[in-house]
Write an enzyme that holds these catalytic residues in place. Structure first.
Site, PDB file in Angstrom:
ATOM      1  N   ARG A   1      -0.177  10.361   0.010  1.00  0.00           N
ATOM      2  CA  ARG A   1       0.308  11.596   1.200  1.00  0.00           C
ATOM      3  C   ARG A   1       1.473  11.924   0.829  1.00  0.00           C
ATOM      4  O   ARG A   1       1.316  13.275   1.633  1.00  0.00           O
ATOM      5  CB  ARG A   1      -0.445  10.674   2.752  1.00  0.00           C
TER       6      ARG A   1
ATOM      7  N   GLU B   1       0.821  -1.328  -0.215  1.00  0.00           N
ATOM      8  CA  GLU B   1       0.053  -0.117  -0.011  1.00  0.00           C
ATOM      9  C   GLU B   1       0.701   1.501   0.094  1.00  0.00           C
ATOM     10  O   GLU B   1       1.303   1.108   1.063  1.00  0.00           O
ATOM     11  CB  GLU B   1      -0.400   0.345   1.023  1.00  0.00           C
TER      12      GLU B   1
ATOM     13  N   LYS C   1     -11.425  -1.702   6.396  1.00  0.00           N
ATOM     14  CA  LYS C   1      -9.768  -2.006   7.403  1.00  0.00           C
ATOM     15  C   LYS C   1      -9.996  -0.716   8.504  1.00  0.00           C
ATOM     16  O   LYS C   1     -11.149   0.437   8.609  1.00  0.00           O
ATOM     17  CB  LYS C   1      -9.179  -0.437   6.665  1.00  0.00           C
TER      18      LYS C   1
ATOM     19  N   THR D   1      -4.295   6.288   1.573  1.00  0.00           N
ATOM     20  CA  THR D   1      -5.220   7.099   1.748  1.00  0.00           C
ATOM     21  C   THR D   1      -5.739   8.254   0.040  1.00  0.00           C
ATOM     22  O   THR D   1      -5.650   9.202  -0.111  1.00  0.00           O
ATOM     23  CB  THR D   1      -4.244   8.110   2.031  1.00  0.00           C
TER      24      THR D   1
HETATM   25  C1  3PG Z   1      -1.839   4.753   7.877  1.00  0.00           C
HETATM   26  O1  3PG Z   1      -1.414   5.433   7.650  1.00  0.00           O
HETATM   27  O2  3PG Z   1      -2.924   4.312   7.858  1.00  0.00           O
HETATM   28  C2  3PG Z   1      -1.658   4.648   9.762  1.00  0.00           C
HETATM   29  O3  3PG Z   1      -0.659   6.041   9.569  1.00  0.00           O
HETATM   30  C3  3PG Z   1      -0.079   3.776   9.608  1.00  0.00           C
HETATM   31  O4  3PG Z   1       0.092   3.647  10.864  1.00  0.00           O
HETATM   32  P1  3PG Z   1       0.899   3.342  11.771  1.00  0.00           P
HETATM   33  O5  3PG Z   1       2.510   4.382  10.880  1.00  0.00           O
HETATM   34  O6  3PG Z   1       0.843   3.351  13.010  1.00  0.00           O
HETATM   35  O7  3PG Z   1       1.540   1.596  11.710  1.00  0.00           O
END
Ligand code: 3PG
Length: 214
Positions: free
Chosen positions: A48, A44, A132, A72
């Site tokens: 962003r 993924e 999710k 995102t």
């Molecule tokens: C995301 O962007 O989906 C999450 O912020 C990922 O979370 P993490 O950095 O706590 O793994």
């Protein structure tokens, strides 16, 4: 011919979906190869940063063993741009009808983000049962997922947010968790150093996590 994907098959591919934030397109292909080398094929890449879309494009072209998707995704325009760049799936931090409809129209499997029961109901009303849970730790963690097993027994989750190699197994032991998401497989400093071996090692550990649901 590319394999036919669904949200469920994407979740089932490996115990962890790496959430990737790239600031340099030149990192994309080496990073993707490093993850695939460690047994993690579903990637993924978040939208962003401005480098997100061109990185998806580069990975889609140069690393056919990877299944690269866009994270995102917050609008139908994001979904369209992701599909045009070669994303094979989309992940959204929350859920809107517009994003759901755009992904359907594009035949782009979507993992919509939810954090409340009402949001689950909304996503289900539009036909999405693989979701999710974001931000997982902040929004109730394991206890929330257990509480949802009753009213939403058919929903399968990919919790993301605050999950690490150390606590992932606890989530994966739940019957409504198929995989988890997390950024720990691709640390920013590791990317900057070009330490691809480290990323392969992190991927190998993540790929070996046991899980209960399928
Ligand atoms: C995301 O962007 O989906 C999450 O912020 C990922 O979370 P993490 O950095 O706590 O793994």
């Amino acid at each position: 011919m590319a394999e036919q994907l669904t949200a469920l098959s994407i979740m089932q591919n490996a115990p962890v979906i790496p959430v990737i934030v790239l600031h340099d397109v030149d990192h994309a292909v080496s990073m993707a190869k490093a993850l695939v080398g460690g047994g993690i094929r579903v990637l993924e890449v978040t939208l962003r940063t401005p480098q997100g879309l061109p990185s998806i494009e580069a990975i889609a072209k140069a690393v056919p063993e990877a299944i690269v998707g866009a994270g995102t995704v917050r609008s139908s325009a994001d979904a369209k741009a992701a599909a045009a760049a070669g994303a094979r799936f989309a992940v959204s931090p929350g859920y809107t009808h517009a994003v759901g409809q755009a992904c359907r129209d594009l035949h782009l499997p979507l993992l919509p983000g939810v954090a409340t029961s009402s949001e689950i109901m909304q996503a289900q009303e539009d036909g999405f049962n693989e979701l999710k849970f974001f931000p997982a730790m902040q929004a109730g963690g394991i206890n929330m997922l257990k509480a949802w097993q009753g009213p939403f027994g058919e929903v399968r989750f990919c919790p993301t947010g605050g999950i690490t190699q150390a606590n992932a197994a606890e989530f994966l032991a739940l019957k409504n968790v198929v995989c988890v998401g997390g950024s720990w497989l691709v640390p920013t400093d590791t990317l900057e150093r070009g330490d691809w071996e480290r990323i392969t090692l992190l991927a190998r550990e993540a790929a070996a996590l046991p899980r209960k649901a399928s």
